[in-house]
Design a protein around this motif. Structure first.
Motif, mmCIF file in Angstrom:
data_model
loop_
_atom_site.group_PDB
_atom_site.id
_atom_site.type_symbol
_atom_site.label_atom_id
_atom_site.label_comp_id
_atom_site.label_asym_id
_atom_site.label_seq_id
_atom_site.Cartn_x
_atom_site.Cartn_y
_atom_site.Cartn_z
ATOM 1 N N UNK A 199 -7.694 12.666 -7.538
ATOM 2 C CA UNK A 199 -7.362 11.425 -6.833
ATOM 3 C C UNK A 199 -6.532 10.529 -7.739
ATOM 4 N N UNK A 200 -5.389 10.095 -7.219
ATOM 5 C CA UNK A 200 -4.472 9.259 -7.984
ATOM 6 C C UNK A 200 -3.853 8.213 -7.069
ATOM 7 N N UNK A 201 -3.596 7.023 -7.595
ATOM 8 C CA UNK A 201 -2.974 5.943 -6.822
ATOM 9 C C UNK A 201 -1.587 5.616 -7.357
ATOM 10 N N UNK A 202 -1.476 5.378 -8.680
ATOM 11 C CA UNK A 202 -0.217 4.966 -9.295
ATOM 12 C C UNK A 202 0.524 6.144 -9.905
ATOM 13 N N UNK A 203 1.839 6.204 -9.680
ATOM 14 C CA UNK A 203 2.632 7.239 -10.333
ATOM 15 C C UNK A 203 2.941 6.817 -11.766
ATOM 16 N N UNK A 204 3.733 7.598 -12.471
ATOM 17 C CA UNK A 204 4.013 7.309 -13.878
ATOM 18 C C UNK A 204 4.739 5.990 -14.078
ATOM 19 N N UNK A 205 5.413 5.511 -13.033
ATOM 20 C CA UNK A 205 6.126 4.236 -13.118
ATOM 21 C C UNK A 205 5.299 3.055 -12.621
ATOM 22 N N UNK A 206 4.015 3.294 -12.411
ATOM 23 C CA UNK A 206 3.133 2.213 -11.990
ATOM 24 C C UNK A 206 3.283 1.802 -10.546
ATOM 25 N N UNK A 207 3.812 2.682 -9.713
ATOM 26 C CA UNK A 207 3.987 2.366 -8.297
ATOM 27 C C UNK A 207 3.037 3.200 -7.445
ATOM 28 N N UNK A 208 2.383 2.595 -6.458
ATOM 29 C CA UNK A 208 1.454 3.351 -5.607
ATOM 30 C C UNK A 208 2.188 4.419 -4.806
ATOM 31 N N UNK A 209 1.545 5.557 -4.657
ATOM 32 C CA UNK A 209 2.103 6.600 -3.806
ATOM 33 C C UNK A 209 2.100 6.121 -2.353
ATOM 34 N N UNK A 210 3.044 6.584 -1.550
ATOM 35 C CA UNK A 210 3.055 6.203 -0.131
ATOM 36 C C UNK A 210 1.741 6.581 0.550
ATOM 37 N N UNK A 211 1.223 5.673 1.329
ATOM 38 C CA UNK A 211 -0.019 5.897 2.085
ATOM 39 C C UNK A 211 -1.233 6.127 1.185
ATOM 40 N N UNK A 212 -1.142 5.727 -0.075
ATOM 41 C CA UNK A 212 -2.301 5.901 -0.955
ATOM 42 C C UNK A 212 -3.403 4.926 -0.551
ATOM 43 N N UNK A 213 -4.645 5.381 -0.666
ATOM 44 C CA UNK A 213 -5.789 4.546 -0.300
ATOM 45 C C UNK A 213 -6.508 4.110 -1.572
ATOM 46 N N UNK A 214 -6.709 2.815 -1.702
ATOM 47 C CA UNK A 214 -7.418 2.304 -2.869
ATOM 48 C C UNK A 214 -8.012 0.941 -2.546
ATOM 49 N N UNK A 215 -8.982 0.546 -3.339
ATOM 50 C CA UNK A 215 -9.632 -0.750 -3.161
ATOM 51 C C UNK A 215 -8.697 -1.839 -3.674
ATOM 52 N N UNK A 216 -8.456 -2.841 -2.864
ATOM 53 C CA UNK A 216 -7.561 -3.921 -3.246
ATOM 54 C C UNK A 216 -8.132 -4.703 -4.432
ATOM 55 N N UNK A 217 -7.250 -5.057 -5.347
ATOM 56 C CA UNK A 217 -7.632 -5.801 -6.543
ATOM 57 C C UNK A 217 -6.911 -7.140 -6.522
ATOM 58 N N UNK A 218 -7.658 -8.214 -6.722
ATOM 59 C CA UNK A 218 -7.045 -9.542 -6.712
ATOM 60 C C UNK A 218 -6.223 -9.753 -7.977
ATOM 61 N N UNK A 219 -5.365 -10.747 -7.946
ATOM 62 C CA UNK A 219 -4.536 -11.052 -9.112
ATOM 63 C C UNK A 219 -5.403 -11.384 -10.326
#
Length: 486
Positions: free
Chosen positions: A121-141
């Motif tokens: 399971x992965x959310x961010x690619x090597x450039x720190x961008x979420x994969x399309x349609x990736x599912x993850x828990x939202x994190x506040x600023x």
């Protein structure tokens, strides 16, 4: 009726989590369609292939759903057969403790491995961008900024304390280099009431909970302010205030302890769980297997987090096990499991967050295998370049750094910039250097502390040992540090 209601509540919780988090793909292990690399029995995971296996995120992670294995065999409760082994003999079954077992006329052994490896399971690619349609828990600023601040602080503390050991100012140290995301993101996803039973590479959990730079430095120098009174090795932190059990060097002994703590929380009906950490080498210890079975049978709310960094000191994972890592061992014991990219802070945060909800809400253990890499040496007593390629270490350090990846993500959200980065690193370095200098100047614990805190009334043999030590110090004062009160 109670069982029926319990199952309904469990199903309701699971349904809510699916809609809220989007992480619980109810997929059988045998139907995995995403492969990390070639079948491990054909190509064992040695040092270089382990690194190369992660170099193509498209092939490794692009299609990787979260694979919590949804079902365990429920100790003495009947359950449905997960895998198909052919038709039964005239629909005949054996009513056996644990559930009905179908008979089959075909002799078929369970395969030692599946054709495909469990995906990660992965959310961010090597450039720190979420994969399309990736599912993850939202994190506040606010949470995201604190996560990054603490990862940078942990990274800086490791650098300075490691240098202090090399200068002979402390006796021992080990770093969390390359594993900062596992430390901080997992800590952010749990609550302060949860018990943490660490190995020895999770100081970031303490940092997240408010353990100060001065407290870290005091422990490493073993001075009078050290909570362990100088009786532990450096980095063997512990804090009652922060629900952080004291570190022990012995491998995997903390795992059964964590299950016991979790079971106590369950008995007391606390809204909390136990979280324990260990490395891939710990899965070779009997305590690992005992703990998983113990937790499944007692349905204890405990989260097992395995840092699979490819190396148990100098032993590669290919010499540790022939199975597909640690994640598949969970199913064997009836423990719901997932494999996660350990260098992806968002993926770790999301998986641990979901695991905590299940552990407490459903009363069950969860196993998380986090694939990462130990960039630093095992300890200051180790030279990892003797057993693994330098270019492999550098590839992970430069292209897979979890801190850099997370920074790219918060920058893309407009929450961070270069000026704030420079200010943070300068400030953190000054704080740590000041704490180190203060800890180094502080007085050591008195000799008497060597013999206290075990017995209410000291037995005769301990009194004799204390007397003998004091006499020896008097005869040979030059052999003992002058800053230790006698």
């Amino acid at each position: 009726m109670a069982l029926s209601l319990g199952m309904k509540n469990s199903n309701k919780i699971l349904s809510q989590m699916k809609s809220k988090v989007g992480l619980l793909s109810l997929i059988k292990q045998s139907s995995c369609t995403c492969s990390m690399n070639s079948h491990y029995n054909k190509t064992p995971l040695t040092a270089a292939p382990f690194a190369r296996a992660f170099k193509s995120p498209d092939s490794n992670f692009r299609l990787s759903p979260s694979l919590f294995l949804v079902r365990r065999f429920e100790s003495i409760k009947a359950g449905k057969q997960l895998d198909s082994f052919g038709s039964s003999v005239n629909n005949q079954f054996l009513d056996f403790p644990g559930g009905r077992v179908a008979f089959t006329p075909n002799m078929r052994f369970i395969s030692e491995s599946s054709e495909e490896r469990i995906p990660c399971y992965r959310v961010l690619d090597d450039d720190g961008q979420p994969f399309p349609d990736s599912s993850f828990v939202k994190v506040s600023e606010g949470v995201a900024i604190k996560m990054y601040n603490d990862m940078v602080t942990l990274q800086t503390m490791d650098t300075i304390f490691y240098e202090a050991q090399r200068q002979g100012r402390i006796s021992f140290y080990l770093t969390t280099s390359g594993e900062e995301a596992i430390n901080i993101a997992s800590a952010a996803a749990i609550k302060n009431d949860d018990f943490v039973v660490p190995q020895y590479r999770e100081p970031g959990v303490l940092l997240w909970r408010g353990f100060s730079m001065q407290e870290f430095a005091n422990q490493c120098f073993g001075n009078k302010a050290d909570y362990g009174k100088g009786r532990q090795m450096p980095i063997h932190y512990g804090s009652n205030k922060h629900n952080y059990f004291t570190v022990s060097s012995t491998i995997a002994t903390q795992l059964p302890h964590a299950v016991g703590a979790a079971y106590a929380l369950k008995m007391d009906q606390k809204d909390a769980c136990a979280v324990t950490y260990f490395g891939d080498g710990g899965t070779s210890e009997g305590d690992f297997h005992a703990a998983l079975n113990f937790s499944a049978v007692t349905e204890a709310p405990v989260i097992f987090i395995c840092r699979n960094n490819g190396w148990a000191i100098s032993t590669p994972i290919s010499d540790q096990f022939r199975s597909d890592g640690a994640v598949v061992k969970g199913r064997a014991y009836g423990v719901r499991s997932i494999r996660v990219d350990g260098n992806d802070a968002l993926a770790i945060y999301s998986a641990v967050h979901a695991a905590r909800e299940m552990a407490i809400g459903e009363g069950r253990p969860i196993l998380i295998e986090a694939l990462t890499y130990r960039v630093g040496h095992h300890t200051t007593s180790d030279d990892s370049t003797k057993y693994r390629p330098v270019d492999e270490i550098e590839w992970w350090r430069t292209t897979q750094d979890p801190v850099t990846r997370f920074r790219k993500w918060i920058e893309s959200n407009g929450w961070w910039n270069g000026d704030i980065e420079s200010e943070l690193r300068s400030s953190v370095r000054k704080q740590i250097l000041h704490a180190l200098q203060e800890a180094e100047k502080a007085e050591k614990p008195p000799i008497s502390d060597l013999f206290t805190d075990v017995y209410d009334v000291s037995p005769s043999n301990l009194r004799e040992q204390e007397h003998s030590l004091r006499e020896t110090i008097k005869k040979h004062p030059q052999d003992y540090p002058s800053n230790v009160p006698i």
